[in-house]
Design a protein around this motif. Structure first.
Motif, PDB file in Angstrom:
ATOM      1  N   GLU A 122      31.520  42.552  36.074  1.00 39.79           N
ATOM      2  CA  GLU A 122      31.677  43.871  35.232  1.00 39.79           C
ATOM      3  C   GLU A 122      32.774  44.822  36.129  1.00 39.79           C
ATOM      4  OE1 GLU A 122      28.078  45.716  34.402  1.00 39.79           O
ATOM      5  OE2 GLU A 122      27.712  44.127  32.860  1.00 39.79           O
ATOM      6  N   ARG A 123      32.333  44.670  37.458  1.00 34.74           N
ATOM      7  CA  ARG A 123      33.171  45.427  38.572  1.00 34.74           C
ATOM      8  C   ARG A 123      34.620  45.241  38.583  1.00 34.74           C
ATOM      9  NH1 ARG A 123      31.433  45.773  44.841  1.00 34.74           N
ATOM     10  NH2 ARG A 123      32.193  43.862  44.886  1.00 34.74           N
TER      11      ARG A 123
ATOM     12  N   ARG B  17      36.440  46.057  35.515  1.00 32.06           N
ATOM     13  CA  ARG B  17      36.699  47.426  35.487  1.00 32.06           C
ATOM     14  C   ARG B  17      37.982  48.041  36.192  1.00 32.06           C
ATOM     15  NH1 ARG B  17      31.297  48.311  35.434  1.00 32.06           N
ATOM     16  NH2 ARG B  17      31.298  48.677  37.720  1.00 32.06           N
TER      17      ARG B  17
ATOM     18  N   LYS C 270      41.704  49.028  35.109  1.00 30.60           N
ATOM     19  CA  LYS C 270      42.131  50.379  35.789  1.00 30.60           C
ATOM     20  C   LYS C 270      43.775  50.131  36.290  1.00 30.60           C
ATOM     21  CE  LYS C 270      41.100  53.881  39.176  1.00 30.60           C
ATOM     22  NZ  LYS C 270      40.264  54.129  40.289  1.00 30.60           N
TER      23      LYS C 270
END
Length: 799
Positions: free
Chosen positions: A55-56, A59, A63
């Motif tokens: 998930e990190r 994201r 971004k």
């Protein structure tokens, strides 16, 4: 787009330490069988990556891509990010699969070399079949070489855990580039999507078969040391491979002789890494049980109350049997190596399975029963080797060797005769090893000691021989001296006997005898002056005699007349005298002798000078025992008349003694000093060693003698061989030869000879040592028993 995203994630994960190369390669191999999923999803699905990290990453990527206004811009931005991270990651990557994947040169289904394994490798024949997989002999077309192709057995293809272990084994082998670990060439999937991989083909026998052949010719108490050394060399190669795997944080967990191949040329490879555990890896502890409960030589995964049992039941460590996989580590493989060493030395596995016992009971025995000892089954095994095996198989992992290198070093020490850490050997063995390590010096010392012993023995033999020769020579000399003295005595006594016979036959003596016998009146009181002239003349011609006389016994009191010399120019005189009581007794005994029979005796005249007090008395009857008057003629002389003589020598002193039958010294002579005996001086007072001759009545046996010798002397005592003396009045001759100065001279010469021989011997040994030193290569003088460090220690030494 998914492939580029996966490559970007792989590069970022490597650069930021989220995943290591092994986990990524394993994920790639797993992704090859799940083409519909991305690499990130496969990593998360198999527990190699935490979901939070996925998930990190998503994201962060979104971004960065939000700044792009169109799809083209997003692709261009993604390509720039990919190129930046890929270039940095490739510089750090060592794994060939991962390097090609990051560069975009590897796709799912390809081999390690980038080729399509289905097209480049053909299966020829089945070579071996194991518990879950099988090995085929194959031919790699592109390189025209023989390879081994491993794949899952048909019944294992439907088992996800078996497929996962199969792929992990390929990934583990790919990480282990070592001469004793078979290298993997490529991995691919067949037309049905089943995994396969090729590796170097090793043709030969398993270590188990080699061990069985060795023990077929080995008895309980002896073995072939050459073949044992070969087995130990194979075992050391296995230790090298396991030590290398431990340096890569990999634990085999299924070490056994059946998983070790030995080629016909002695090449050793460790196989079957399917149960290997990557320490600290994301999949640690993720094993799941299989539907098999096999206690044969095949590996197993079995559920227990504590956890999962992983390994081969006949060789597994207690922590494996207990299912406590959190305790499984390098010490587990050390136990497995100890179990292999147990099989090498005894021919049997350490954990024997009884048919009547189930798996659970067998595992409990491994955990709780006493660890078997090698020497209980094979008495020929040295205690040091038994101790090494016992330490490697300690129940507690902390009590085993700290590393495979230490176990290997102990084995190497034993092979070269060095003390091992596992066995505190006795002092005798350490001393023996000290000499073995210094073979040349020991050989020289032993040679020196042997030669010294030979020289010492020869010297002792020389000493004994010299002493024996000296003793024999002393006895021969003293015997010759005694014989000479006996002849001299005989000569003197014959002269005395002859002189007395002359006296008896003198005309005046015969006339006086007839006058006495024919007269009826007592005329014994008249001095026999008629004999004075004849006897006086005889005395003057024989100066050695003290007196000559007649003794009359019968018709009244006994009378004794003696004629004595009065010096030069003065005629002899005759007088009446009184003889000592002992001489009277002797005269009375002689009355019964035949006429003119001579007898002798010796007596002490205490009124005389001590040096001349011993008298020699020779008598002869003039009348028959039946006559009314017995007349006995006698001659009195000093004992010195017998002439005790010695031979004067510079290095030998001789003492001679004349004694009576009781051992009282009557006369003596020494060539160095005068001996003045008295009436109480006995021979044992002067020469104690001669006392037994008189104490055992040997002196009363005619002809018996006693000879003896000491360190520096020799002696002999014997009766004077002459019938003129009766047994109870016999004389005895003793001689003592003192040869100390002579022996000192002989020993000094002998010592000089021995010292010269010793110096020559030492000089010869020095020459030998110098020649050895000059002619022997310097390498041969290095310390015997030096051991090579284990492989991983060699790498530390070489950087």
């Amino acid at each position: 787009m998914h492939d580029e995203t996966d490559r970007l994630f792989a590069a970022g994960a490597l650069l930021h330490g989220i995943l290591d190369e092994g986990a990524l390669v394993r994920g790639l191999l797993l992704a090859a069988h799940e083409p519909a999923k991305s690499l990130v999803d496969v990593l998360v699905g198999h527990g190699l990556l935490a979901g939070s990290e996925q998930e990190r990453f998503s994201r962060s990527l979104e971004k960065r891509l939000d700044d792009a206004t169109s799809e083209v811009d997003r692709r261009e931005l993604l390509h720039r990010l990919l190129a930046q991270h890929i270039s940095e990651a490739v510089e750090r990557v060592r794994d060939p699969i991962l390097r090609r994947y990051l560069n975009g040169d590897w796709s799912k289904g390809q081999g390690i070399d980038g080729s399509d394994g289905r097209e480049s490798c053909r299966l020829l024949e089945l070579y071996r079949r194991g518990g879950f997989g099988e090995v085929w002999r194959g031919h790699e077309v592109a390189l025209d070489r023989e390879v081994a192709v491993k794949q899952l057995r048909a019944q294992s293809l439907v088992n996800d855990e078996a497929r996962r272990r199969f792929l992990r084994e390929a990934q583990v082998i790919a990480r282990l580039q070592h001469p004793n670990i078979v290298p993997i060439y490529s991995i691919w999937t067949d037309e049905r999507g089943n995994p396969r991989y090729s590796m170097r083909f090793v043709e030969g026998r398993t270590f188990d078969e080699v061990i069985q052949e060795f023990h077929a010719s080995t008895s309980e108490r002896r073995c072939d040391p050459v073949r044992l050394n070969i087995l130990m060399s194979i075992f050391l190669d296995v230790c090298d491979a396991v030590a290398f795997a431990h340096s890569r944080e990999i634990v085999h967990r299924d070490l056994k002789p059946a998983n070790i191949m030995v080629s016909g040329f002695g090449q050793v490879v460790v196989l079957d890494w399917g149960l290997a555990k990557i320490l600290g890896g994301a999949d640690e502890g993720s094993e799941r049980p299989l539907d098999e409960n096999d206690l044969s030589n095949a590996p197993c995964l079995e559920e227990t109350r504590e956890g999962l049992v992983v390994g081969s039941p006949l060789y597994m460590a207690p922590e494996q049997a207990a299912g406590t996989n959190t305790r499984v580590g390098p010490a587990t493989d050390i136990y497995g190596l100890g179990a292999i060493l147990f099989k090498v030395l005894t021919g049997e596995s350490p954990h024997q399975r009884h048919a009547a016992r189930n798996a659970k009971a067998h595992f409990e025995d491994i955990v709780h029963a006493e660890t078997p000892r090698v020497r209980r089954l094979a008495r020929w095994v040295p205690k040091a080797l038994d101790a090494i095996c016992a330490r490697a198989m300690e129940k507690e992992p902390s009590e085993r060797y700290e590393s495979v290198g230490e176990l290997e070093l102990d084995i190497r020490r034993w092979l070269v005769g060095e003390p091992v850490a596992a066995y505190p050997e006795p002092t005798r063995a350490r001393v023996a090893r000290w000499f073995v390590r210094r073979r040349l010096g020991t050989l020289l010392c032993a040679s020196f000691l042997v030669l010294t012993a030979v020289l010492a023995s020869a010297s002792m033999f020389l000493v004994d021989t010299h002493q024996q020769v000296i003793d024999d020579e002393m006895h021969r000399q003293i015997d010759r001296s005694m014989q000479s003295q006996q002849k001299l005595f005989q000569q003197r006594m014959v002269e005395i006997e002859g002189d007395l016979q002359i006296v008896v036959r003198l005309s005046s003596v015969r006339q006086y005898l007839d006058h006495v016998l024919e007269s009826d009146n007592d005329i014994r009181g008249e001095e026999p002056k008629t004999i004075l002239e004849d006897v006086g003349q005889f005395l003057n011609s024989n100066r050695d005699y003290r007196s000559i006389g007649l003794s009359l016994v019968g018709r009244g009191p006994d009378l004794t007349f003696e004629v004595m010399p009065n010096g030069d120019g003065v005629p002899p005189s005759i007088r009446q005298t009184v003889l000592p009581e002992s001489i009277d007794e002797f005269l009375w005994e002689c009355r019964s002798l035949p006429v003119a029979t001579v007898r002798m005796t010796a007596w002490w005249d205490e009124s005389r000078d001590p040096s001349k007090a011993v008298r020699l008395f020779a008598v002869a009857p003039l009348t028959d025992p039946s006559d009314a008057v017995s007349i006995i003629a006698f001659i009195e002389a000093d004992i010195g008349l017998l002439d005790l003589s010695t031979h004067r020598e510079d290095l030998v002193r001789t003492d001679i003694y004349l004694t009576d039958h009781r051992g009282v010294i009557l006369a003596s002579r020494s060539d160095r000093q005068a001996i003045v005996p008295d009436a109480t001086t006995r021979i044992e007072d002067v020469v104690p060693e001669l006392g037994p001759y008189y104490a055992t009545d040997l002196s009363l046996v005619r002809g018996d003698a006693l000879s003896m010798s000491g360190e520096n002397w020799a002696a002999r005592v014997e009766p004077v061989n002459n019938d003129l003396f009766s047994l109870d009045r016999s004389l005895h001759l003793a001689k003592v030869r003192h040869v100390a100065p002579f022996l000192d001279m002989i020993r000094a010469r002998r010592d000089r000879v021995v010292l010269t021989e010793l110096l020559l011997l030492v000089g010869a040994l020095i020459v030998i040592v110098v020649l050895f030193w000059i002619l022997t290569p310097r390498s041969n003088w290095l310390r015997v028993g030096a051991t090579s460090p284990p492989l991983r220690d060699q790498r530390k030494l070489t950087g």
